[in-house]
Design a protein around this motif. Structure first.
Motif, PDB file in Angstrom:
ATOM      1  N   ASP B 211       0.814  -1.213   0.000  1.00 38.93           N
ATOM      2  CA  ASP B 211       0.000   0.000   0.000  1.00 38.93           C
ATOM      3  C   ASP B 211       0.850   1.267   0.000  1.00 38.93           C
ATOM      4  N   HIS B 212       2.101   1.138   0.435  1.00 38.21           N
ATOM      5  CA  HIS B 212       2.990   2.302   0.429  1.00 38.21           C
ATOM      6  C   HIS B 212       4.022   2.210  -0.699  1.00 38.21           C
ATOM      7  N   HIS B 213       3.761   1.323  -1.681  1.00 36.90           N
ATOM      8  CA  HIS B 213       4.616   1.172  -2.860  1.00 36.90           C
ATOM      9  C   HIS B 213       6.069   0.891  -2.511  1.00 36.90           C
ATOM     10  N   LEU B 214       6.256   0.056  -1.471  1.00 38.78           N
ATOM     11  CA  LEU B 214       7.613  -0.360  -1.119  1.00 38.78           C
ATOM     12  C   LEU B 214       7.764  -1.848  -1.434  1.00 38.78           C
ATOM     13  N   PRO B 215       8.995  -2.300  -1.754  1.00 33.84           N
ATOM     14  CA  PRO B 215       9.188  -3.705  -2.124  1.00 33.84           C
ATOM     15  C   PRO B 215       9.223  -4.622  -0.896  1.00 33.84           C
ATOM     16  N   PHE B 216       8.750  -5.867  -1.092  1.00 30.62           N
ATOM     17  CA  PHE B 216       8.984  -6.925  -0.102  1.00 30.62           C
ATOM     18  C   PHE B 216      10.271  -7.612  -0.528  1.00 30.62           C
ATOM     19  N   ILE B 217      11.309  -7.542   0.302  1.00 30.68           N
ATOM     20  CA  ILE B 217      12.630  -8.042  -0.084  1.00 30.68           C
ATOM     21  C   ILE B 217      12.841  -9.423   0.535  1.00 30.68           C
ATOM     22  N   GLU B 218      12.872 -10.446  -0.325  1.00 28.60           N
ATOM     23  CA  GLU B 218      12.946 -11.847   0.136  1.00 28.60           C
ATOM     24  C   GLU B 218      14.078 -12.082   1.129  1.00 28.60           C
ATOM     25  N   GLU B 219      15.284 -11.535   0.826  1.00 31.05           N
ATOM     26  CA  GLU B 219      16.428 -11.835   1.712  1.00 31.05           C
ATOM     27  C   GLU B 219      16.337 -11.078   3.039  1.00 31.05           C
ATOM     28  N   LEU B 220      15.344 -10.224   3.176  1.00 35.13           N
ATOM     29  CA  LEU B 220      15.122  -9.548   4.458  1.00 35.13           C
ATOM     30  C   LEU B 220      13.905 -10.135   5.178  1.00 35.13           C
TER      31      LEU B 220
END
Lengths: 347, 347
Positions: B211-220
């Motif tokens: 919703d805030h146009h930020l990525p979901f980063i798998e390695e995090l």
């Protein structure tokens, strides 16, 4: 089949087309019955919702394989570790635990003891409430020779065993450590003296002072519930003292009161351990998180729990006799961390 | 009088020189018997060590007034608060608790469930082990209509009620807060996704990022047991990343993993929240002790416990019908503290 009616071995027998006697033997895992038939019987019992008659057979044998556990409060780090240890030891031997808390109220403890008695527990494990003054509420247990084991907060009685740690020795060791670090005006944040654990911690503190020719200062001995708020109050009390009257070291009867006293003093700009050194008791998770980390006494609640239950069950099984054992003292260990390191720079 | 023989109402009658029928009525507090006689009977019963026949009458009425409680681990701050709440609510209504822990082992949970069934608990309260994959072990309860209430770690099932908090919503709120504080590269230290609580916390985290146009980063996204060691490991993992790949904010599925990750990063010289902001879950006592104090989600284990028991007992007493209720969601609250205050200077 009606879901409300009790399933009996006759239902299982009918279902499988075998005799009730065979079902009964199979359920008891009797090796006269072939393994495959035993499996068929077990599967059918499960499918039909058969409840084994441990309950009815308890009534006949007078054993419930249930132990009662009475504690002051369920929600403390120490008590939850004790319970975890008790449950492990009990379930290993096929015993269950019924639990109740007094919430530090002696009247509630009386009611709980009576409930446990009427539930016919095979034995009782109890840590006393802060204001319990006598053991009259356990008379019915003593009379019927239902074994009672005290743990942590104990009370001397001929017919019971107590599982404790050496509170006096641990307090003596902590206090001597603070003195070795250069503390000369020591304070004690202690608990209710009706309970041996707190009385013995005070006595160990006092003896260490005496042996090192230091005074016990009445106005630096505060008795409280040892809660977070009590710690905050103690900080305020210290800050209200003239600087020359403040302690240079504090031995606390638990970590919660120590940590929240430290937080209050730090907020007012005092340095720990330079201005005031601190030591607690319990090795609670917060002791490793507060800055500086808190010097404390480590003893395993889990070991207290397993020891209490193992001794009780050994007695119940006739392996050992609880009435011959007066007291079992468990090991504790002083853990020195930065909160008391006035002299040392290597911590 | 022999101490091993069961005391009966006939012994009390003989002792007092009255009829057994009068003793029986007196013990039931029947007002047909004068108050003074009832007192005499009660006193004699106590003196002689009479055990009321709740046990035998349980067998007749099929009610044991006992509730089974199955939990993953007894020794956590959250679970001990839940148990404290359950015990309060149960004892108020004259019910006792039998407890057992699975130690996060599904096989052990199966054995515990079977024990509770055979102990004939009137109802079951259960929080699932980390690796429980189905509810076959509860079939016997469902079949016999013994009510089951799930709490915290739940599993959808038509015949049970679940007591939960809004894990998804709470995680969404925490993550949005971190984003508002300026975090752009967010990490999640989460738990086993077999359990709804952890899956929903991850989903709330992911939705807020989206919703805030930020990525979901798998390695995090790191899954662990959320223990102290897991926190230390996560700190090492972060420190091993190139500086440009490190997160600037971490949402943790519990406070323990958050606090011990913070401690590891601080020891390496990282600043919290300036370099990395932190938020946890549970409002554990350590969250108020770590420096800076940890932003977290507060929900009361005690309320979870009392709600679960109250609903179960209302059902048993026929006051309400558990089978009509699918899920009860309890309130939780975001508590903003200094660990996430990148933008704010007033915390």
């Amino acid at each position: 089949m009606s879901e409300d009616r009790e399933i009996t071995i006759y239902d299982i027998a009918k279902h499988l087309g075998i005799s009730a006697a065979t079902v009964s033997r199979g359920l008891k895992n009797n090796t006269m019955i072939s393994k495959s038939t035993r499996k068929k019987i077990a599967d059918a019992a499960k499918e039909l919702g058969y409840q084994s008659n441990t309950f009815a057979s308890s009534l006949r044998s007078k054993n419930t394989h249930t132990l009662g556990v009475l504690v002051p409060r369920l929600n403390s780090h120490f008590m939850s570790s004790v319970l975890a240890g008790m449950e492990k030891a009990a379930s290993k031997q096929g015993y269950n635990l019924i639990i109740a808390q007094s919430l530090e109220d002696a009247d509630r403890e009386v009611v709980n003891a009576s409930t446990m008695f009427n539930k016919r527990v095979d034995g009782l494990l109890i840590s006393l409430s802060a204001n319990t003054e006598n053991l009259n509420h356990l008379d019915s247990f003593f009379k019927r020779k239902i074994p009672v084991v005290f743990f942590d907060r104990v009370h001397p009685h001929a017919d019971t065993t107590s599982i404790i740690i050496d509170n006096y020795g641990a307090a003596y060791k902590v206090t001597s450590h603070l003195i070795q670090q250069g503390c000369k005006r020591l304070m004690h944040l202690g608990g209710n003296l009706l309970r041996d654990v707190y009385r013995q911690r005070l006595e160990g503190f006092q003896q260490a002072l005496k042996d090192h020719h230091l005074p016990f200062i009445e106005e630096l001995h505060i008795i409280s519930t040892l809660s977070e708020d009590a710690g905050t109050d103690a900080a305020r009390y210290i800050l209200d003292l003239p600087v020359s009257k403040r302690p240079d070291g504090v031995f606390c009867a638990n970590d919660t009161v120590a940590v929240h006293c430290m937080i209050g003093l730090k907020a007012a700009g005092l340095r720990i351990p330079e201005d005031i050194a601190f030591a607690g008791f319990n090795n609670d998770p917060i002791s490793k998180v507060v800055e500086p980390n808190l010097t404390t006494v480590d003893y395993s609640g889990e070991v207290v729990g397993t020891t209490a239950v193992s001794n009780l069950i050994s007695h119940l099984k006739g392996i050992s006799d609880l009435y011959m054992t007066n007291q079992i003292t468990l090991r504790s260990e002083l853990i020195v961390r930065a909160s008391s390191a006035k002299m040392r720079t290597d911590i």
